[in-house]
Design an enzyme around this catalytic site. Structure first.
Site, PDB file in Angstrom:
ATOM      1  N   HIS A 101       0.933  -1.625  -0.187  1.00  0.00           N
ATOM      2  CA  HIS A 101       0.005   0.206  -0.159  1.00  0.00           C
ATOM      3  C   HIS A 101       0.590   1.215  -0.608  1.00  0.00           C
ATOM      4  CE1 HIS A 101      -3.054   3.336   2.143  1.00  0.00           C
ATOM      5  NE2 HIS A 101      -3.188   2.824   0.639  1.00  0.00           N
ATOM      6  N   HIS A 120      -2.251   0.667   8.494  1.00  0.00           N
ATOM      7  CA  HIS A 120      -3.280   1.354   7.999  1.00  0.00           C
ATOM      8  C   HIS A 120      -4.083  -0.773   8.011  1.00  0.00           C
ATOM      9  CE1 HIS A 120      -0.948   4.100   4.756  1.00  0.00           C
ATOM     10  NE2 HIS A 120      -2.501   4.905   6.322  1.00  0.00           N
TER      11      HIS A 120
HETATM   12  S1  FES Z   1       1.063   0.725   4.168  1.00  0.00           S
HETATM   13 FE1  FES Z   1       0.835  -1.608   5.021  1.00  0.00          FE
HETATM   14  S2  FES Z   1      -2.125  -1.153   4.451  1.00  0.00           S
HETATM   15 FE2  FES Z   1      -1.247   1.146   3.645  1.00  0.00          FE
END
Ligand code: FES
Length: 172
Positions: A101, A120
């Protein structure tokens, strides 16, 4: 002067247009499938020793960097045969530990056999090639391809499946 189109002609024309669009879309799909198949590259990955089968313990992560020092990874002996797993029990697998992500460092949960991202809360399945269980991560964790020497027990990282977070190519 106004032109009128009979209902029959309208359906002929619109059917032809729809068929044309359908062909174009299916062509695009075929092209995309082809592109997906052709995304493998011949990057100059080096073979790097990262652990030894004889010293790896179940659920005891071995940290290493691959394909360079800026790319943290981990090898896990899950205790269960896994897709792409190596070793006599086919249970040793490795991943990049950068979340797909935003690149936060994921950590291994031996109870759940998953990787958790603290930023997140994405979850990745360690026994299913790092696929996303839930969360905002768009793709699975890049998998580090491993090989091992049956005589010495040495495990080598030899390439990467998937793009490491923040990179346009895994080899910088
Ligand atoms: S950086 Fe891992 S869920 Fe956003």
């Amino acid at each position: 002067m106004s032109e009128t189109v009979s209902r029959r002609d309208f359906f002929k024309i619109s059917g032809g247009v729809a068929a044309g669009v359908g062909l174009a879309v299916s062509g695009m799909a075929a092209h995309s499938a082809e592109a997906a198949v052709n995304t493998s590259t011949n990057l100059p990955y080096r073979s790097k020793p990262i652990a030894n089968i004889r010293t790896m313990k179940t659920n005891d992560p071995v940290h290493f960097a691959y394909p360079d020092s800026a790319s943290p990874c981990v090898a896990i002996k899950t205790g269960n045969p896994v897709p792409g797993g190596i070793g006599p029990d086919k249970d040793i697998i490795a991943y990049s530990t950068q979340c797909t992500h935003h690149g936060c460092p994921v950590s291994y949960d031996p109870k759940e056999k998953s990787f958790k991202c603290p930023c997140h809360f994405s979850l990745f399945d360690a026994e299913k090639q790092g696929q996303v269980i839930c969360g905002q991560a768009p793709t699975k964790l890049p998998q580090i391809v491993l090989e091992y020497d049956t005589k010495s027990g040495s495990i080598f990282a030899v390439s990467v499946i998937g793009l490491i977070y923040g990179r346009q190519a895994n080899i910088l």
